[in-house]
Design a protein around this motif. Sequence first.
Motif, short mmCIF file in Angstrom:
data_model
loop_
_atom_site.label_atom_id
_atom_site.label_comp_id
_atom_site.label_asym_id
_atom_site.label_seq_id
_atom_site.Cartn_x
_atom_site.Cartn_y
_atom_site.Cartn_z
N ASP A 1 0.85 -1.19 0.00
CA ASP A 1 0.00 0.00 0.00
C ASP A 1 0.89 1.25 0.00
O ASP A 1 2.12 1.15 -0.14
N GLU A 2 0.28 2.42 0.19
CA GLU A 2 1.04 3.67 0.12
C GLU A 2 2.05 3.83 1.25
O GLU A 2 2.98 4.64 1.17
N LYS A 3 1.91 3.03 2.32
CA LYS A 3 2.85 3.09 3.44
C LYS A 3 3.90 1.98 3.36
O LYS A 3 4.64 1.74 4.30
N ASN A 4 3.94 1.28 2.23
CA ASN A 4 4.86 0.16 2.00
C ASN A 4 4.54 -1.07 2.85
O ASN A 4 5.39 -1.95 3.00
N GLN A 5 3.33 -1.12 3.41
CA GLN A 5 2.93 -2.34 4.11
C GLN A 5 2.49 -3.37 3.06
O GLN A 5 1.81 -3.03 2.08
N VAL A 6 2.90 -4.60 3.25
CA VAL A 6 2.62 -5.66 2.29
C VAL A 6 1.15 -6.07 2.40
O VAL A 6 0.69 -6.46 3.48
N ILE A 7 0.44 -5.99 1.29
CA ILE A 7 -0.96 -6.43 1.29
C ILE A 7 -1.14 -7.75 0.55
O ILE A 7 -2.12 -8.44 0.74
N GLU A 8 -0.16 -8.09 -0.29
CA GLU A 8 -0.18 -9.41 -0.96
C GLU A 8 1.25 -9.90 -1.11
O GLU A 8 2.16 -9.12 -1.37
N PHE A 9 1.43 -11.22 -0.95
CA PHE A 9 2.74 -11.84 -1.20
C PHE A 9 2.49 -13.16 -1.91
O PHE A 9 1.69 -13.99 -1.46
N GLY B 1 -2.30 -11.65 9.98
CA GLY B 1 -2.53 -10.24 10.29
C GLY B 1 -1.36 -9.52 10.91
O GLY B 1 -1.52 -8.40 11.43
N ASN B 2 -0.16 -10.12 10.87
CA ASN B 2 1.02 -9.43 11.40
C ASN B 2 1.43 -8.28 10.48
O ASN B 2 1.05 -8.25 9.30
N ARG B 3 2.23 -7.39 11.02
CA ARG B 3 2.67 -6.22 10.27
C ARG B 3 3.90 -6.59 9.42
O ARG B 3 4.99 -6.81 9.94
N VAL B 4 3.69 -6.69 8.11
CA VAL B 4 4.74 -7.05 7.17
C VAL B 4 5.00 -5.85 6.26
O VAL B 4 4.08 -5.36 5.60
N PHE B 5 6.25 -5.39 6.23
CA PHE B 5 6.60 -4.20 5.44
C PHE B 5 7.67 -4.54 4.41
O PHE B 5 8.46 -5.48 4.59
N ALA B 6 7.67 -3.76 3.33
CA ALA B 6 8.68 -3.89 2.27
C ALA B 6 9.69 -2.75 2.38
O ALA B 6 9.31 -1.59 2.49
N TYR B 7 10.96 -3.12 2.35
CA TYR B 7 12.05 -2.13 2.38
C TYR B 7 12.67 -2.11 1.00
O TYR B 7 13.32 -3.07 0.58
N GLU B 8 12.42 -1.03 0.24
CA GLU B 8 12.86 -1.00 -1.15
C GLU B 8 14.35 -0.64 -1.25
O GLU B 8 14.81 0.34 -0.69
N TYR B 9 15.06 -1.49 -2.00
CA TYR B 9 16.50 -1.31 -2.22
C TYR B 9 16.71 -1.03 -3.69
O TYR B 9 16.17 -1.73 -4.55
#
Length: 424
Positions: A170-178, A229-237
């Motif tokens: 999403d716009e906050k870089n939280q993963v909504i699909e993997f 439902g855990n908080r999973v975020f993407a760190y873009e490199y």
Amino acid sequence: MIKKEMVAMLLAGGQGSRLGVLTQKVAKPAVSFGGKYRIIDFPLSNCVNSGISTVGVLTQYQPLRLNSHIGIGIPWDLDKNVGGVTILPPYENSKGSDWYTGTANAVFQNLEYMESYNPDYVLILSGDHIYKMDYETMLGYHKANNADVTIAVMPVSLEEAGRFGVVVTDEKNQVIEFEEKPPQPKSNLVSMGIYIFSWNVLKETLVKLQDEPGCDFGKHIIPYIHENGNRVFAYEYNGYWKDVGTLQSYWEANMELIDIVPEFNLYEEYWKIFTKTDIIPPHYIASNAHIERSIISEGSEIYGEVIGSIIGAGVLIEEGAVIRDSIVMRDSHIGKNTRLYNTIVAESSVIGSGCEIGIGDYAESEYDKKVYNSELVTIGEVSVIPDNIRIGKNTAIMGETVYEDYKDNFLPSGGYIVKTGGIV
């Protein structure tokens, strides 16, 4: 109790079968790279440069060279009384012995190692990628987002994305699909196989999924945590990162080191790449030698021509030899008037005089089309090729070959001579 904020678990047990004969006798992370290094030097150096002083290296396939290279971690300043580097092979317990059956299963079998440091976070790394990354910055991002898991991701083309784990954010870089290796990717952001877990979440999930066959981070752990439902975020490199898992990508990554302005720079003072180095003399370039745009490692003697190539330590290239667009690994010997084109020569190999290698037109491999599908000639370590042999493109050689192995002193494109086992 010992307390470490973050420990790293470096997965280095894979065979790397897509590197063909290069990994028949050695694990992929121990394969030579850039003349003087081995692939595992890059994630290990990243750990040191990021201030991570506790690293568990999980080994399994052909670990001897890898274990010997790492030793007690002196080149990386990881020879610590508390922490440092620890080799973690599979072991036997009261229930019997278990091989590592997946990336997450390997980490699960070393829960006790991680618990002994009482960490807040665990960094999961692969031992076979070429890149530079400050994991401390990624950890800061993980903390700022109060994340349970942070996945390092990078943008690739949509055509390539299907080969990786694909994330949608999403716009906050939280993963909504993997989704792991989807046939129709919904995003061009792919997982780099680098994860930071909050320790309690990782431990709980590994225990919960311990009976999952071949338990893997991309296929099982990340989807399970996300679905709960855990908080999973993407760190873009957005820096240089190369998975050198195929012969073509391995060759390309080496060749990129010698570009006029290399995208991946080995010479940066602020981010050094450390490695175990032998006590050997400097290299020697003869007066009649000719070298262009190449890396020549210490202990090598060059009497011939080297153009656009990577030459490892202790290599001898005799007079009249021409090495072009090739990789010659340490302690190999190239005979007089031999010509190499687009060739990878693994360690301690001997190629006779008057040979021509990498000639003719491309042909499909008769050995393994999934592995050998480029114009490269691949010569496994401790191989021998007699004098005056001609070898075509997309070929594989392993072992001590003799004249009887070649019809009319020639191995045509797509052919192979492999003397030490079945298909690799």
